[in-house]
Scaffold this motif. Sequence first.
Motif, PDB file in Angstrom:
ATOM      1  N   ASN A 128       0.675  -1.202   0.041  1.00  0.00           N
ATOM      2  CA  ASN A 128       0.030   0.158  -0.050  1.00  0.00           C
ATOM      3  C   ASN A 128       0.939   1.229  -0.019  1.00  0.00           C
ATOM      4  O   ASN A 128       0.435   2.083  -0.717  1.00  0.00           O
ATOM      5  N   VAL A 129       1.913   1.117   0.869  1.00  0.00           N
ATOM      6  CA  VAL A 129       2.629   2.384   0.614  1.00  0.00           C
ATOM      7  C   VAL A 129       3.226   2.680  -0.466  1.00  0.00           C
ATOM      8  O   VAL A 129       3.568   3.567  -1.042  1.00  0.00           O
ATOM      9  N   ILE A 130       3.799   1.589  -1.215  1.00  0.00           N
ATOM     10  CA  ILE A 130       4.557   1.808  -2.627  1.00  0.00           C
ATOM     11  C   ILE A 130       3.556   2.435  -3.449  1.00  0.00           C
ATOM     12  O   ILE A 130       3.733   3.227  -4.196  1.00  0.00           O
ATOM     13  N   LEU A 131       2.320   1.368  -3.436  1.00  0.00           N
ATOM     14  CA  LEU A 131       1.353   1.990  -4.488  1.00  0.00           C
ATOM     15  C   LEU A 131       0.876   3.457  -4.255  1.00  0.00           C
ATOM     16  O   LEU A 131       0.550   4.409  -5.162  1.00  0.00           O
ATOM     17  N   LEU A 132       0.491   3.789  -2.974  1.00  0.00           N
ATOM     18  CA  LEU A 132       0.037   5.043  -2.676  1.00  0.00           C
ATOM     19  C   LEU A 132       1.184   6.074  -2.986  1.00  0.00           C
ATOM     20  O   LEU A 132       0.910   7.180  -3.442  1.00  0.00           O
ATOM     21  N   THR A 133       2.541   5.920  -2.679  1.00  0.00           N
ATOM     22  CA  THR A 133       3.458   6.944  -2.960  1.00  0.00           C
ATOM     23  C   THR A 133       3.678   7.127  -4.454  1.00  0.00           C
ATOM     24  O   THR A 133       3.633   8.334  -5.010  1.00  0.00           O
ATOM     25  N   SER A 134       3.525   5.996  -5.108  1.00  0.00           N
ATOM     26  CA  SER A 134       3.649   6.060  -6.803  1.00  0.00           C
ATOM     27  C   SER A 134       2.565   6.840  -7.291  1.00  0.00           C
ATOM     28  O   SER A 134       2.699   7.815  -8.289  1.00  0.00           O
ATOM     29  N   SER A 135       1.185   6.569  -6.837  1.00  0.00           N
ATOM     30  CA  SER A 135       0.047   7.155  -7.548  1.00  0.00           C
ATOM     31  C   SER A 135       0.264   8.722  -6.939  1.00  0.00           C
ATOM     32  O   SER A 135      -0.340   9.550  -7.833  1.00  0.00           O
ATOM     33  N   GLY A 136       0.731   8.887  -5.962  1.00  0.00           N
ATOM     34  CA  GLY A 136       0.623  10.472  -5.408  1.00  0.00           C
ATOM     35  C   GLY A 136       1.600  11.171  -6.407  1.00  0.00           C
ATOM     36  O   GLY A 136       1.282  12.231  -6.851  1.00  0.00           O
ATOM     37  N   ARG A 176      -5.305  14.438  -5.253  1.00  0.00           N
ATOM     38  CA  ARG A 176      -6.573  14.634  -5.523  1.00  0.00           C
ATOM     39  C   ARG A 176      -7.084  13.519  -6.394  1.00  0.00           C
ATOM     40  O   ARG A 176      -8.253  12.750  -6.100  1.00  0.00           O
ATOM     41  N   ARG A 177      -6.321  13.025  -7.464  1.00  0.00           N
ATOM     42  CA  ARG A 177      -6.643  12.040  -8.188  1.00  0.00           C
ATOM     43  C   ARG A 177      -6.570  10.476  -7.740  1.00  0.00           C
ATOM     44  O   ARG A 177      -7.148   9.560  -7.948  1.00  0.00           O
ATOM     45  N   THR A 178      -5.772  10.442  -6.694  1.00  0.00           N
ATOM     46  CA  THR A 178      -5.386   9.349  -5.988  1.00  0.00           C
ATOM     47  C   THR A 178      -6.432   9.134  -4.670  1.00  0.00           C
ATOM     48  O   THR A 178      -6.376   8.088  -4.152  1.00  0.00           O
ATOM     49  N   LEU A 179      -7.120  10.224  -4.321  1.00  0.00           N
ATOM     50  CA  LEU A 179      -8.140   9.800  -3.273  1.00  0.00           C
ATOM     51  C   LEU A 179      -8.978   8.606  -3.310  1.00  0.00           C
ATOM     52  O   LEU A 179      -8.946   8.000  -2.320  1.00  0.00           O
ATOM     53  N   PRO A 180      -9.414   8.309  -4.618  1.00  0.00           N
ATOM     54  CA  PRO A 180     -10.421   7.201  -4.326  1.00  0.00           C
ATOM     55  C   PRO A 180      -9.638   5.854  -4.148  1.00  0.00           C
ATOM     56  O   PRO A 180      -9.697   5.022  -3.234  1.00  0.00           O
ATOM     57  N   HIS A 181      -8.470   5.948  -4.490  1.00  0.00           N
ATOM     58  CA  HIS A 181      -7.353   4.646  -4.098  1.00  0.00           C
ATOM     59  C   HIS A 181      -6.932   4.654  -2.503  1.00  0.00           C
ATOM     60  O   HIS A 181      -7.325   3.703  -1.903  1.00  0.00           O
ATOM     61  N   LEU A 182      -6.784   5.917  -2.066  1.00  0.00           N
ATOM     62  CA  LEU A 182      -6.500   6.200  -0.856  1.00  0.00           C
ATOM     63  C   LEU A 182      -7.581   5.645   0.188  1.00  0.00           C
ATOM     64  O   LEU A 182      -7.458   4.966   0.994  1.00  0.00           O
TER      65      LEU A 182
END
Length: 194
Positions: A20-28, A34-40
């Motif tokens: 999760n940390v890797i995917l959220l950091t990459s997505s951010g 803002r575009r990553t909020l649904p993922h978050l």
Amino acid sequence: MMLDPLYGFVFFGLFSPGPNVILLTSSGARFGVRRTLPHLFGVVLGVGITAGLTGLGIAALLRQAPMLELALKIAASLWMLYMAWGLWTADRRRGKADRDRPMTLIEAALFQWVNPKVWAVALAAASAYPGLSGPWGEALRLGSAFSGINLGVCLFWTSAGALLTFLLTTPAAWRVFTRIMAVALASFSVMVFL
């Protein structure tokens, strides 16, 4: 009033690097906060549900069905390799990058079912810091602790990724960043079986 030690354990368990940390950091970094909020929010929801199910004893049931547990491990490994490949081949340039998108809320929530780190932290928390209530109370306690703490953790890592865009100003820098993240994520696909 004494703070439940469960909260510190959950914080450090979820804050440390994992899928999760890797995917959220990459997505951010790739898409912004803002575009990553649904993922978050999908991660926050999915982690809470997974922890709640652990409180209900579902993890013990999975351990009683070794073939189902193996199938979940294989699914987790393959899904992480698929996401790592997506990061490895990610292109920040216009055109290709415009067709790329962050995970949806549902995709991120469902990913938690095969996320080995979340299961490991939830199992450890349930066994090391048991509550005094019955299964439903324990499910609520674990689910709310995991979701509440994970919201802050996810916001931190997504924001950190978004801040990285100021350093990643060339295509070569983006390629190095996404490939490092891809290798880190792929390494978790192997750790599923350890």
